[in-house]
Design an enzyme around this catalytic site. Structure first.
Site, short mmCIF file in Angstrom:
data_model
loop_
_atom_site.label_atom_id
_atom_site.label_comp_id
_atom_site.label_asym_id
_atom_site.label_seq_id
_atom_site.Cartn_x
_atom_site.Cartn_y
_atom_site.Cartn_z
CE LYS A 184 48.55 43.19 43.16
NZ LYS A 184 48.54 41.76 42.97
C1 LIG Z 1 47.19 41.20 42.40
C2 LIG Z 1 47.21 40.02 41.51
C3 LIG Z 1 46.47 39.95 40.33
C4 LIG Z 1 45.37 40.89 39.93
O1 LIG Z 1 45.54 42.19 40.12
P1 LIG Z 1 44.29 43.19 40.32
O2 LIG Z 1 44.89 44.46 39.91
O3 LIG Z 1 43.91 43.13 41.74
O4 LIG Z 1 43.20 42.76 39.41
C5 LIG Z 1 46.66 38.87 39.49
N1 LIG Z 1 47.49 37.88 39.80
C6 LIG Z 1 48.22 37.89 40.94
C7 LIG Z 1 49.12 36.75 41.20
C8 LIG Z 1 48.07 38.95 41.83
O5 LIG Z 1 48.75 38.94 42.98
#
Ligand SMILES: *Cc1c(COP(=O)(O)O)cnc(C)c1O
Length: 370
Positions: A184
């Site tokens: 991210k």
């Molecule tokens: C990355 C992501 C999540 C969840 O994040 P995690 O930290 O991996 O649990 C939820 N929704 C979307 C659209 C994502 O891209």
């Protein structure tokens, strides 16, 4: 020619991050300490939210947001089938029913014209996802929610730093969730955060992430069925350092995205992501769309043969085996999302990606689709 190693994504970690983590390691407090408070305060200030509650992942944050919004067995929540599975799973965790609405082919976000016809007496909330860091038109979503008395939970897990009308994505709804997995824009290793304006929501989130403990702080007094969704101090230290560099982190990603767009803009067969007037994308991934007649999976294989990773973001959620079973969906239910899923391709993308690496990917891709 030697093939340069290009990862799909890479966290942007510097000396500041290392120093902050070392700071924590020299203290006895590795969870529920001052770094959590500092990280929550910085995120709240940056996005302009009253409360921010750190949790162990974006998925955990979405789950708690669904709980806080009061979603219960049989309640319907409107959301998109073109997303990462967590945005629909969080509804199922509370035995709610995800009600999918097809997407807009241009934005790849929920098609706002289709939402109202899916609203029933059981609908309790809308859960929009700002896909790939491109914010939804939140004024329209809020208007629909208000008309039908629905809660709004924003999955901003791909959109930290994105803006709609100059306001941060994630801060429009009753609850907004960001994620900090290593791919991210901002990372804490694993982690997430829920933002809200509502003090009752904030108190409930704090309790639920910590085994349902009460405010009074009695360690073995549990007010409700909670979870261990705590965000540890090491992760928070990483987050504090990343927030200190946030402008730079986002600007670097924007530069890489601009390089890609410059090089791929005029390549026949490839559609690059386009901006829009009221929308500021925070670049999570760089996803192109291939024209009809180009076999996306074959393109991925040929890129891979040249050492270039890529991903088919996203396979539609409603066609995942367990979702077909739980909700009875089949191919053809959401044709726009399904067509997008067949033709979208995420290219290697991270802030430190070099011009030559972008060149290498674009040259290879250009030759393959020609
Ligand atoms: C990355 C992501 C999540 C969840 O994040 P995690 O930290 O991996 O649990 C939820 N929704 C979307 C659209 C994502 O891209």
């Amino acid at each position: 020619m030697k093939i340069p190693k290009i990862p799909m994504s890479s966290p942007d970690i510097g000396e500041l991050e290392i120093a902050k983590i070392n700071e924590v390691l020299r203290t006895p407090t590795l969870s529920l300490g001052p770094m959590l408070e500092a990280f929550e305060r910085r995120v709240a200030d940056y996005v302009g939210a009253r409360y921010a509650v750190g949790v162990s992942s974006g998925t955990a944050g979405l789950h708690l947001a669904v709980r806080a919004a009061g979603i219960r067995e049989g309640d319907e929540v409107i959301t998109t089938p073109f997303s990462f599975v967590a945005s629909a799973n969080c509804i199922l965790y509370e035995r709610g029913r995800p009600v999918f609405v097809d997407i807009d082919a241009k934005t790849l976000n929920l098609d706002l014209d289709l939402i109202e016809r899916k609203i029933t007496a059981q609908t309790r909330a809308i859960l929009p996802v700002h896909v790939f860091g491109r914010p939804c038109e939140m004024d329209r979503i809020l208007a629909i929610a208000e008309r039908h008395h629905l809660a709004v939970i924003e999955d901003a897990c791909e959109a930290f730093g994105a803006q709609f009308d100059g306001r941060q994505a994630g801060t429009f709804g009753d609850l907004g969730v960001y994620a900090f997995y290593p791919n991210k824009q901002v990372t804490t290793g694993e982690g997430g955060i829920v933002v809200t304006e509502d003090p009752d929501h904030a108190a409930l989130l704090r309790s639920l992430r910590n085994q349902g403990r009460g405010d009074a702080g009695a360690w073995l007094s549990h007010m409700s069925l909670g979870y261990n969704y705590r965000l540890n101090e090491l992760s928070c230290a990483l987050g504090v350092a990343q927030l200190e560099r946030i402008q730079d982190l986002l600007a670097k990603r924007e530069r890489v995205a601009a390089s890609y767009t410059r090089r791929l803009n005029d390549v026949a067969g490839i559609e690059v992501p386009r901006g829009a007037p009221r929308v500021k994308t925070s670049w999570f991934v760089y996803v192109v769309r291939l024209s009809d007649g180009i076999d996306r999976d074959r393109v991925m294989e040929r890129l891979s043969a040249q050492g270039i990773p890529s991903r088919p973001y996203f396979p539609p959620i409603h066609l995942q085996p367990y979702m077909r079973e739980a909700l009875g969906h089949k191919e053809g239910d959401f044709p726009v999302a399904e067509a997008a899923s067949r033709s979208t391709l995420a290219l290697p993308f991270y802030g430190d990606m070099k011009e030559q690496q972008v060149d290498y990917v674009c040259d290879a891709l250009g030759k393959i689709v020609r």
